[in-house]
Design a protein around this motif. Structure first.
Motif, PDB file in Angstrom:
ATOM      1  N   TYR A   1      -2.668   6.201  -6.078  1.00  0.00           N
ATOM      2  CA  TYR A   1      -2.630   5.693  -4.716  1.00  0.00           C
ATOM      3  C   TYR A   1      -3.531   4.478  -4.610  1.00  0.00           C
ATOM      4  CZ  TYR A   1      -0.033   9.424  -2.489  1.00  0.00           C
ATOM      5  OH  TYR A   1       0.969  10.269  -2.114  1.00  0.00           O
ATOM      6  N   ASP A   2      -3.187   3.467  -3.824  1.00  0.00           N
ATOM      7  CA  ASP A   2      -1.978   3.374  -3.054  1.00  0.00           C
ATOM      8  C   ASP A   2      -1.058   2.345  -3.683  1.00  0.00           C
ATOM      9  OD1 ASP A   2      -3.311   1.037  -2.500  1.00  0.00           O
ATOM     10  OD2 ASP A   2      -3.853   1.582  -0.475  1.00  0.00           O
ATOM     11  N   CYS A   3       0.243   2.612  -3.694  1.00  0.00           N
ATOM     12  CA  CYS A   3       1.174   1.661  -4.293  1.00  0.00           C
ATOM     13  C   CYS A   3       2.599   1.933  -3.834  1.00  0.00           C
ATOM     14  CB  CYS A   3       1.103   1.698  -5.815  1.00  0.00           C
ATOM     15  SG  CYS A   3       2.089   0.399  -6.590  1.00  0.00           S
ATOM     16  N   GLY A   4       3.126   1.009  -3.045  1.00  0.00           N
ATOM     17  CA  GLY A   4       4.540   1.020  -2.689  1.00  0.00           C
ATOM     18  C   GLY A   4       5.160  -0.290  -3.154  1.00  0.00           C
ATOM     19  N   PHE A   5       6.460  -0.459  -2.887  1.00  0.00           N
ATOM     20  CA  PHE A   5       7.091  -1.731  -3.230  1.00  0.00           C
ATOM     21  C   PHE A   5       8.131  -2.099  -2.191  1.00  0.00           C
ATOM     22  CE2 PHE A   5       9.461   1.553  -5.569  1.00  0.00           C
ATOM     23  CZ  PHE A   5      10.777   1.276  -5.231  1.00  0.00           C
ATOM     24  N   PHE A   6       8.355  -3.395  -2.080  1.00  0.00           N
ATOM     25  CA  PHE A   6       9.367  -3.945  -1.180  1.00  0.00           C
ATOM     26  C   PHE A   6      10.204  -4.941  -1.969  1.00  0.00           C
ATOM     27  CE2 PHE A   6      10.693  -7.472   1.612  1.00  0.00           C
ATOM     28  CZ  PHE A   6      11.524  -6.778   2.486  1.00  0.00           C
ATOM     29  N   LEU A   7      11.517  -4.770  -1.917  1.00  0.00           N
ATOM     30  CA  LEU A   7      12.448  -5.670  -2.599  1.00  0.00           C
ATOM     31  C   LEU A   7      13.402  -6.263  -1.570  1.00  0.00           C
ATOM     32  CD1 LEU A   7      13.397  -3.385  -5.643  1.00  0.00           C
ATOM     33  CD2 LEU A   7      11.660  -5.200  -5.597  1.00  0.00           C
ATOM     34  N   CYS A   8      13.711  -7.541  -1.733  1.00  0.00           N
ATOM     35  CA  CYS A   8      14.604  -8.227  -0.796  1.00  0.00           C
ATOM     36  C   CYS A   8      15.552  -9.123  -1.576  1.00  0.00           C
ATOM     37  CB  CYS A   8      13.778  -9.049   0.203  1.00  0.00           C
ATOM     38  SG  CYS A   8      14.779  -9.985   1.391  1.00  0.00           S
ATOM     39  N   ARG A   9      16.797  -9.147  -1.182  1.00  0.00           N
ATOM     40  CA  ARG A   9      17.770  -9.962  -1.926  1.00  0.00           C
ATOM     41  C   ARG A   9      18.059 -11.305  -1.251  1.00  0.00           C
ATOM     42  NH1 ARG A   9      23.336  -9.709  -0.470  1.00  0.00           N
ATOM     43  NH2 ARG A   9      23.812  -8.238   1.181  1.00  0.00           N
TER      44      ARG A   9
ATOM     45  N   THR B   1       0.813  -1.210   0.000  1.00  0.00           N
ATOM     46  CA  THR B   1       0.000   0.000   0.000  1.00  0.00           C
ATOM     47  C   THR B   1       0.848   1.261   0.000  1.00  0.00           C
ATOM     48  OG1 THR B   1      -0.141  -0.099   2.411  1.00  0.00           O
ATOM     49  CG2 THR B   1      -1.936  -1.115   1.162  1.00  0.00           C
ATOM     50  N   GLY B   2       2.110   1.168   0.370  1.00  0.00           N
ATOM     51  CA  GLY B   2       2.962   2.350   0.405  1.00  0.00           C
ATOM     52  C   GLY B   2       4.201   2.098   1.235  1.00  0.00           C
ATOM     53  N   ALA B   3       4.960   3.167   1.483  1.00  0.00           N
ATOM     54  CA  ALA B   3       6.235   3.031   2.194  1.00  0.00           C
ATOM     55  C   ALA B   3       6.050   2.542   3.619  1.00  0.00           C
ATOM     56  CB  ALA B   3       6.974   4.373   2.187  1.00  0.00           C
ATOM     57  N   THR B   4       4.927   2.861   4.254  1.00  0.00           N
ATOM     58  CA  THR B   4       4.729   2.398   5.622  1.00  0.00           C
ATOM     59  C   THR B   4       4.654   0.877   5.663  1.00  0.00           C
ATOM     60  OG1 THR B   4       3.567   4.437   6.232  1.00  0.00           O
ATOM     61  CG2 THR B   4       3.238   2.517   7.650  1.00  0.00           C
TER      62      THR B   4
ATOM     63  N   SER C   1      -6.105 -10.159   0.945  1.00  0.00           N
ATOM     64  CA  SER C   1      -6.826  -9.490  -0.137  1.00  0.00           C
ATOM     65  C   SER C   1      -5.992  -8.330  -0.661  1.00  0.00           C
ATOM     66  CB  SER C   1      -8.176  -8.986   0.360  1.00  0.00           C
ATOM     67  OG  SER C   1      -8.962 -10.057   0.829  1.00  0.00           O
ATOM     68  N   ARG C   2      -5.762  -8.289  -1.966  1.00  0.00           N
ATOM     69  CA  ARG C   2      -4.880  -7.289  -2.544  1.00  0.00           C
ATOM     70  C   ARG C   2      -5.456  -6.791  -3.860  1.00  0.00           C
ATOM     71  NH1 ARG C   2      -0.497  -8.935  -4.584  1.00  0.00           N
ATOM     72  NH2 ARG C   2       1.053  -7.430  -3.876  1.00  0.00           N
ATOM     73  N   ARG C   3      -5.418  -5.476  -4.031  1.00  0.00           N
ATOM     74  CA  ARG C   3      -5.788  -4.871  -5.294  1.00  0.00           C
ATOM     75  C   ARG C   3      -4.696  -5.153  -6.326  1.00  0.00           C
ATOM     76  NH1 ARG C   3      -8.969  -0.800  -7.472  1.00  0.00           N
ATOM     77  NH2 ARG C   3      -7.956   0.710  -8.842  1.00  0.00           N
ATOM     78  N   PHE C   4      -5.046  -5.189  -7.579  1.00  0.00           N
ATOM     79  CA  PHE C   4      -4.114  -5.466  -8.674  1.00  0.00           C
ATOM     80  C   PHE C   4      -3.300  -4.206  -8.979  1.00  0.00           C
ATOM     81  CE2 PHE C   4      -4.005  -7.120 -13.362  1.00  0.00           C
ATOM     82  CZ  PHE C   4      -2.685  -7.497 -13.196  1.00  0.00           C
ATOM     83  N   ARG C   5      -2.618  -3.708  -7.961  1.00  0.00           N
ATOM     84  CA  ARG C   5      -1.913  -2.430  -8.098  1.00  0.00           C
ATOM     85  C   ARG C   5      -0.663  -2.537  -8.956  1.00  0.00           C
ATOM     86  NH1 ARG C   5      -1.297  -3.782  -2.511  1.00  0.00           N
ATOM     87  NH2 ARG C   5      -2.945  -2.340  -1.942  1.00  0.00           N
ATOM     88  N   ALA C   6      -0.252  -3.756  -9.284  1.00  0.00           N
ATOM     89  CA  ALA C   6       0.932  -3.905 -10.129  1.00  0.00           C
ATOM     90  C   ALA C   6       0.673  -3.489 -11.566  1.00  0.00           C
ATOM     91  CB  ALA C   6       1.419  -5.355 -10.096  1.00  0.00           C
ATOM     92  N   LEU C   7      -0.578  -3.534 -12.024  1.00  0.00           N
ATOM     93  CA  LEU C   7      -0.843  -3.259 -13.437  1.00  0.00           C
ATOM     94  C   LEU C   7      -0.515  -1.816 -13.836  1.00  0.00           C
ATOM     95  CD1 LEU C   7      -1.794  -4.407 -16.133  1.00  0.00           C
ATOM     96  CD2 LEU C   7      -4.133  -3.756 -15.513  1.00  0.00           C
TER      97      LEU C   7
END
Length: 514
Positions: A337-345, A146-149, A386-392
């Motif tokens: 809104y709303d759209c954040g991302f998390f990346l992990c290596r 949903t965002g940086a938080t 439950s997640r919105r298709f915010r990647a599109l």
């Protein structure tokens, strides 16, 4: 509602969407904020009680368009809304978001025989790592949030899992996962009295994440240097950092601010500093997290290298050495809104799965990964089920504009910010913050944000109110060194340097004469 009524409503909805698209995409010339009259009228129009008989689609549509919409601000529509690093909505993202609403996919389980929604998300993550010049083989692991938080919660949660697991394993305990056994039990097994997060001028969402995760807001500790020799308020005291990491009673996560919220500046100044931080984290078993919010996008300026943006590219160097990175797509990428991302290596270690696994839901058993799956079910690696298709919209924007399109956008934003900072530096009524010894130094360090205050204390107390009262532009009120200040955050795709600079100069010039 009967099926025939539904078909009619959908047809009408598509027509309304078309009209709204035309309004949203035309050059914005109205006030940035609704007037007091429009706000009051909109509030009066809102239904206070639920009627027994609904108004119907047509009347509800007219109510929304004629009563509610005039009471909304133009945060995403106007290029002169400079508050909260809001960004805007590009045509490609707007189109994709309407597709998202129409098809209403719940992107929680990877079901390759049912939908390609999870495939789109996985590809969008890959395109995002390309944009950020990260190695896709290492970094195409993560999720949209949903965002940086939410993303920072994930970063600290994975960090907490990593550092406590390692500490418990060193003591030979089988109780190693916080997600499985709980924070108290694993800390006992690890022989530790606490977990801490070390950072310099962190965003408030990191404190919120620490509170949510049981780390505690009081354990978000500053490692700011007190020397300030180079006038960098985010400078890391490397000796203090090592002392804190060396504490035998604490496990640590180091959080790097890659774009501080008030100034847009960076906690690090080059690859050598990040390499040293990485070395210390490895030496003491700490997790290295980057809060990239919007600053991480400075990595798209690497090639071709330009001295014009060297302070920004230096500030983003070495971020690939981190364990996790978070950012906001609804800021610089200009998706809704709303759209954040998390990346992990660290995909193979199962950290995210250990924290966020969705257990014992029989109806989701078909979402279990198989040996040949490369795409994990998002509900097992993130906060939400439950997640919105915010990647599109992210996918659509990246495909539509490409690396060069976003590079051009960022360059225009930075150049506008520097034009404003240049003008304010010479203006007798204002001071640009943090104070700089020379204009050249100020402009070199300015990215997308300009922080400033009025020199007259009376004016400064109500500066943001007076600026926003013109409805020609909007700024965020903030506090710097204990005093009120204003922040111009430039992140909208519609930015035009000459036009927008003229508006800012005229508004601030008039406000200074009030």
């Amino acid at each position: 509602m009967q099926p025939a009524d539904l078909d009619e409503a959908l047809t009408e909805q598509f027509e309304i969407n078309r009209e709204l698209w035309e309004v949203a995409l035309e050059p914005w010339g109205s006030g940035v904020l609704p007037s007091a009259y429009e706000l009051a009228r909109a509030r009066r129009s809102l239904q206070e009680t639920l009627p027994n008989e609904g108004l119907g689609f047509a009347q509800t549509r007219d109510h929304i368009l004629n009563d509610v919409v005039p009471g909304l601000n133009a945060a995403s529509l106007s290029p002169n809304y400079y508050g909260f690093v809001t960004g805007g909505v590009t045509p490609a993202a707007l189109f994709a978001d309407n597709v998202v609403s129409t098809y209403d996919q719940n992107v929680q389980v990877h079901l390759p025989d049912h939908s390609i929604a999870t495939d789109v998300e996985y590809r969008a993550l890959g395109l995002l790592t390309d944009l950020l010049r990260l190695d896709r083989q290492i970094w195409q692991n993560g999720t949209f949030t949903t965002g940086a938080t939410a993303s920072n919660i994930m970063g600290l949660a994975c960090g907490r899992e990593f550092v406590l697991r390692a500490a418990a394993e060193r003591r030979g305990s089988p109780v190693t996962s916080v997600g499985e056994y709980g924070l108290f039990e694993v800390m006992q097994a690890a022989g530790l009295s606490g977990v801490q997060v070390l950072s310099t001028m962190p965003h408030s969402s990191l404190g919120k994440a620490a509170g949510v995760l049981g780390i505690g807001r009081a354990n978000l500790k500053s490692i700011c240097s007190t020397s300030q020799d180079d006038n960098n308020p985010l400078e890391i005291d490397m000796q203090l950092l090592e002392r804190e990491l060396a504490r035998p009673d604490r496990a640590s996560t180091v959080a790097i601010s890659c774009g501080e919220v008030n100034t847009g500046r960076f906690a690090t100044t080059g690859i050598q500093q990040m390499q040293e931080i990485r070395r210390l984290c490895d030496k003491y078993g700490a997790w290295l997290h980057v809060d990239g919010a919007f600053g991480i996008f400075g990595r798209i300026l690497y090639h071709p290298f330009s001295p014009e943006f060297s302070s920004i590219t230096k500030g983003c160097e070495g971020m690939e050495l981190a364990d996790s990175i978070t950012g906001d797509a609804h800021k610089f990428l200009n998706v809704p809104y709303d759209c954040g991302f998390f990346l992990c290596r660290h995909p193979s270690s199962g950290l995210a799965e250990d924290v966020f696994r969705n257990p014992n839901a029989a109806y989701l058993s078909s979402g279990k990964a198989t040996a040949t799956d490369t795409i994990p079910s998002p509900l097992n690696i993130g906060v939400e089920n439950s997640r919105r298709f915010r990647a599109l919209p992210v996918y659509a924007s990246l495909v539509s504009y490409g690396r060069n399109g976003f590079q051009d956008l960022l360059q225009r934003q930075i150049r506008l910010a520097r034009m404003i900072a240049d003008w304010l530096f010479d203006h007798p009524a204002y001071t640009v913050l943090p104070t700089s010894r020379t204009k050249a130094e100020l402009l070199h360090k300015t990215s997308m944000i300009v922080l400033f205050r009025a020199n007259d204390e009376t004016l400064n107390q109500e500066l943001s109110k007076r600026i926003n009262g013109t409805s020609k532009m909007f700024v965020s009120g903030t506090v710097w060194e204990g005093k009120p200040a204003c922040r111009i955050a430039i992140s909208n795709w519609r930015v035009d340097e000459q036009r927008d600079f003229a508006i800012v100069r005229n508004v601030l010039g008039r406000v200074a004469q009030m």
